[in-house]
Design a protein around this motif. Structure first.
Motif, short mmCIF file in Angstrom:
data_model
loop_
_atom_site.label_atom_id
_atom_site.label_comp_id
_atom_site.label_asym_id
_atom_site.label_seq_id
_atom_site.Cartn_x
_atom_site.Cartn_y
_atom_site.Cartn_z
N SER B 45 26.29 51.70 22.07
CA SER B 45 25.56 50.96 21.00
C SER B 45 25.28 52.03 19.88
O SER B 45 25.33 51.72 18.83
CB SER B 45 24.72 50.30 21.43
OG SER B 45 25.23 48.89 22.45
N GLN B 87 25.92 43.51 20.36
CA GLN B 87 26.08 43.20 21.66
C GLN B 87 25.53 42.06 22.09
O GLN B 87 25.89 41.58 22.71
CB GLN B 87 25.25 44.65 22.45
CG GLN B 87 25.35 44.43 23.94
CD GLN B 87 24.81 45.68 24.69
OE1 GLN B 87 24.84 46.84 23.96
NE2 GLN B 87 24.73 45.76 25.89
N ASP B 173 30.99 45.47 19.60
CA ASP B 173 30.11 45.93 20.83
C ASP B 173 29.95 44.89 21.87
O ASP B 173 29.20 43.85 21.79
CB ASP B 173 28.78 46.36 20.24
CG ASP B 173 27.93 47.22 21.21
OD1 ASP B 173 28.28 47.26 22.15
OD2 ASP B 173 26.87 47.54 20.86
N GLU B 174 30.70 45.01 23.05
CA GLU B 174 30.77 44.29 24.08
C GLU B 174 31.02 42.68 23.91
O GLU B 174 30.30 41.68 24.15
CB GLU B 174 29.44 44.41 25.02
CG GLU B 174 29.41 45.73 25.37
CD GLU B 174 28.34 45.86 26.58
OE1 GLU B 174 28.04 44.93 27.27
OE2 GLU B 174 27.97 47.06 26.73
MG LIG Z 1 25.27 48.89 24.35
#
Ligand SMILES: [Mg+2]
Ligand SMILES: Nc1ncnc2c1ncn2[C@@H]1O[C@H](COP(=O)(O)OP(=O)(O)O)[C@@H](O)[C@H]1O
Lengths: 326, 249
Positions: B45, B87, B173-174
């Motif tokens: 991240s 995220q 991000d994810e």
């Molecule tokens: Mg992360």
């Protein structure tokens, strides 16, 4: 949405009906109270743009209210004395024309908001509150120590400024002027908050990280809102000066900033007509309880506490049964 | 060989004594999905945030479509078409789905200052927004407040907002985090389509999705890239198996 609109119309209608009713019954004093509510409501509508829609908790909006007031007082007193306000770099004569004074008051308040906003918007949270307060206090002490326009004693001007075709001394006619400007400010706020700019302003309040991630810089958006907000409050200050034919440093004091904030919180933060309802209730309470007890402010404090704790949507939120809408 | 869309050279970032990004160089090529994997706390991240401009690297440089963007702030980078998802999903909670995506359209247009025209009747905002809502698989949900969306729908809303930026690269991000099996499968299909819009730098823990989608994979451990390669190369890499896949399996 529709329900909110109805409530806005009802609140504005009640204010106008009160003034007209009082006028017909010959209650000039009540008309003046309604006028004061309209003016304070206007100041609250101005602050609401920054505080309610933008999340900018300014504790210094008295600065703009006072600047609007002083611009009016200074123009009026120079019109009475015949002396120009400035001779350098250009000659600026006094005036007692509201239509000429209002733009001046708004521009002066807007410029002050531009400077104060540009500096204070670099901070957030409690720091923002303190910085805006500090700027307003600077102006307050400046006004106190500036003997030319009355210093601590304030500045009286004996004749209310004029408006073409109207007798501004007639309470109901002056009310009509103030209520019309309030209506225009409400309309302006309604339009602006629904625009692209309004979308960005409210987005930045709720989630500034996300707003940046779609390519919008909150700073410029917030500064614009702060300036517009200051201009509206400056106009309210001009009307208030004319209502009393008197300006004093009290208009610039932190009490005034607090009161404007109370109108907004009482009525409902981020609600179009919230500040109008808030100002009207404030004036009603002051009028009803102020005579009974000097402690009415303590009661007001309790009411505020109850609202903040149990009804964060303010009085309008209680009626519509919702906290807030985007 | 195509010029990479995005090129990181020698990025370094420390938080006090912790080196979160340690001499990272990486490219994102046209049309590819480049997955960035690695254990929690590896600095994935943090790397994304340096690319978006939310934080500044201590050293190193980033080129985007041939232009050095080190001096640009996050808003300017977003307007160039660097579109990201977070995220922890990050949307405007009191706005409807439509308003959220309109905000992104307005941001991408570089004009967020129209004061008078009602946004909801501005076709330059509503039409692209409606299109991207559909593209992200949220048809029929335009009028729903973002705060009331299910978790997976909020993920899709972030994709719709990214699409509205007219992206030249996606930084995700994810995106699958917390999606569940069915949601994950749906999103895998959506991401696979996204690749035709712009290349994707994909941070993801779901190895099934990564192996299904990625053209290349980079493995980040303690802020360092320990390997970059195709899916098969990474699967076969002994160091990766030991330090990352081994743990996960
Ligand atoms: Mg992360
Ligand atoms: N703003 C920060 N200040 C201090 N440490 C941070 C900060 N952001 C991230 N870190 C640390 O940097 C490391 C990498 O974090 P992160 O990039 O979130 O990892 P990942 O996304 O790979 O799980 C972690 O040890 C984290 O605690």
């Amino acid at each position: 949405m529709r329900r909110d609109m109805t409530i806005n119309l009802v609140i504005f209608g009640l204010l106008v009906a009160t003034a007209i009713g009082a006028h017909l019954m010959g209650e000039g004093f009540t008309v003046t109270l309604a006028t004061k509510a309209a003016i304070f409501g206007l100041a609250g509508v101005g602050l609401n743009l920054a505080l309610g829609y933008g999340g900018l908790v300014s504790f210094g909006h008295a600065a703009f209210f006072g600047i609007g007031g002083y611009v009016t007082g200074i123009f009026a007193s120079h019109a009475a004395s015949g002396q120009p306000i400035l001779t350098l770099p250009f000659t600026l004569a006094g005036s007692n024309e509201m239509l000429g004074i209002w733009p001046m008051a708004m521009v002066a308040a807007g410029l002050a908001a531009l400077v104060i906003g540009a500096l204070s918007l670099r901070t957030t949270g409690v720091y923002f509150i303190m910085v805006t307060l500090a700027f307003a206090q600077m102006l307050f002490y400046f006004a106190i120590s500036w003997p030319r326009y009355g210093g601590e004693d304030g500045l009286s001007f004996y004749v209310r400024n004029t408006f073409p075709g109207l007798n501004t001394f007639d309470p109901i006619q002056y009310f009509a002027i103030c209520a019309t400007l309030l209506g225009l400010a409400l309309l302006f706020t309604a339009v602006v908050t629904q625009s692209r700019f309004g979308l960005a302003l409210q987005a930045a309040r709720q989630n500034s990280q996300r707003t940046v991630a779609v390519g919008i810089r909150p700073y410029g958006i917030r500064l614009t809102a702060f300036v517009l907000s200051g201009m509206i409050v400056g106009l309210a200050g001009a009307l208030y000066a004319d209502l009393n034919r008197f300006v004093s440093p009290a208009m610039l004091s932190w009490h005034m900033s607090g009161e404007i904030m109370v109108f907004v919180i009482l009525g409902g933060v981020g609600r179009l007509c919230g500040p109008v309802a808030g100002a009207a209730i404030f004036i009603l309470l002051e009028h009803l309880l102020g005579g009974v007890s000097d402690y009415w402010q303590a009661l007001l404090g309790l009411l505020l506490l109850a609202i903040v704790l149990f009804a964060p949507g303010g009085l309008i939120g209680i009626v519509t049964g919702s906290r807030r809408h985007a | 060989m195509h010029e990479p869309i995005l090129e990181l050279t020698g990025l370094r970032k420390s938080f006090g004594a912790l080196v979160a990004t340690d001499d990272v160089s990486l490219t994102l090529r046209p049309g590819e999905i480049h997955a960035l994997i690695g254990p929690n706390g590896a600095g994935k991240s943090t790397l994304i945030r340096q690319i978006t401009g939310e934080i500044r690297p201590d050293q190193g440089s980033i080129r985007f479509e041939g232009q050095v963007i080190d001096g640009l702030d996050a808003a300017a980078r977003a307007r160039l078409g660097l579109a990201r998802s977070f995220q922890v999903s990050s949307v405007i909670p009191d706005f409807t789905v439509l308003q959220n995506v309109m905000l992104a359209v307005a941001g991408a247009s570089g004009n967020a200052f129209g004061l008078l025209r009602p946004a909801l009747s501005d076709h330059r905002l509503t039409e692209p927004a409606a299109f991207h809502i559909e593209q992200a698989g949220l048809s029929g949900r335009a009028g729903v407040k973002a705060a009331e969306l299910a978790h997976g729908e909020r993920r899709k809303l972030e994709i719709a907002m990214a699409l509205a930026l007219r992206p030249r690269a996606f930084l995700l991000d994810e995106p699958m985090a917390g999606m569940g099996l069915e949601g994950g499968r749906q999103l895998t299909a959506i991401l696979s389509d996204l690749r035709t819009e712009a290349p994707i730098l994909l941070v993801e823990h779901d190895m099934d999705a990564v192996f299904a989608l990625a053209d290349r994979i980079s493995v980040l451990v303690y802020g360092r890239i320990i390997a970059t390669g195709t899916v098969d190369e990474i699967r076969a890499n002994p160091e990766v198996r030991r330090s990352y896949l081994g743990e996960a399996a």
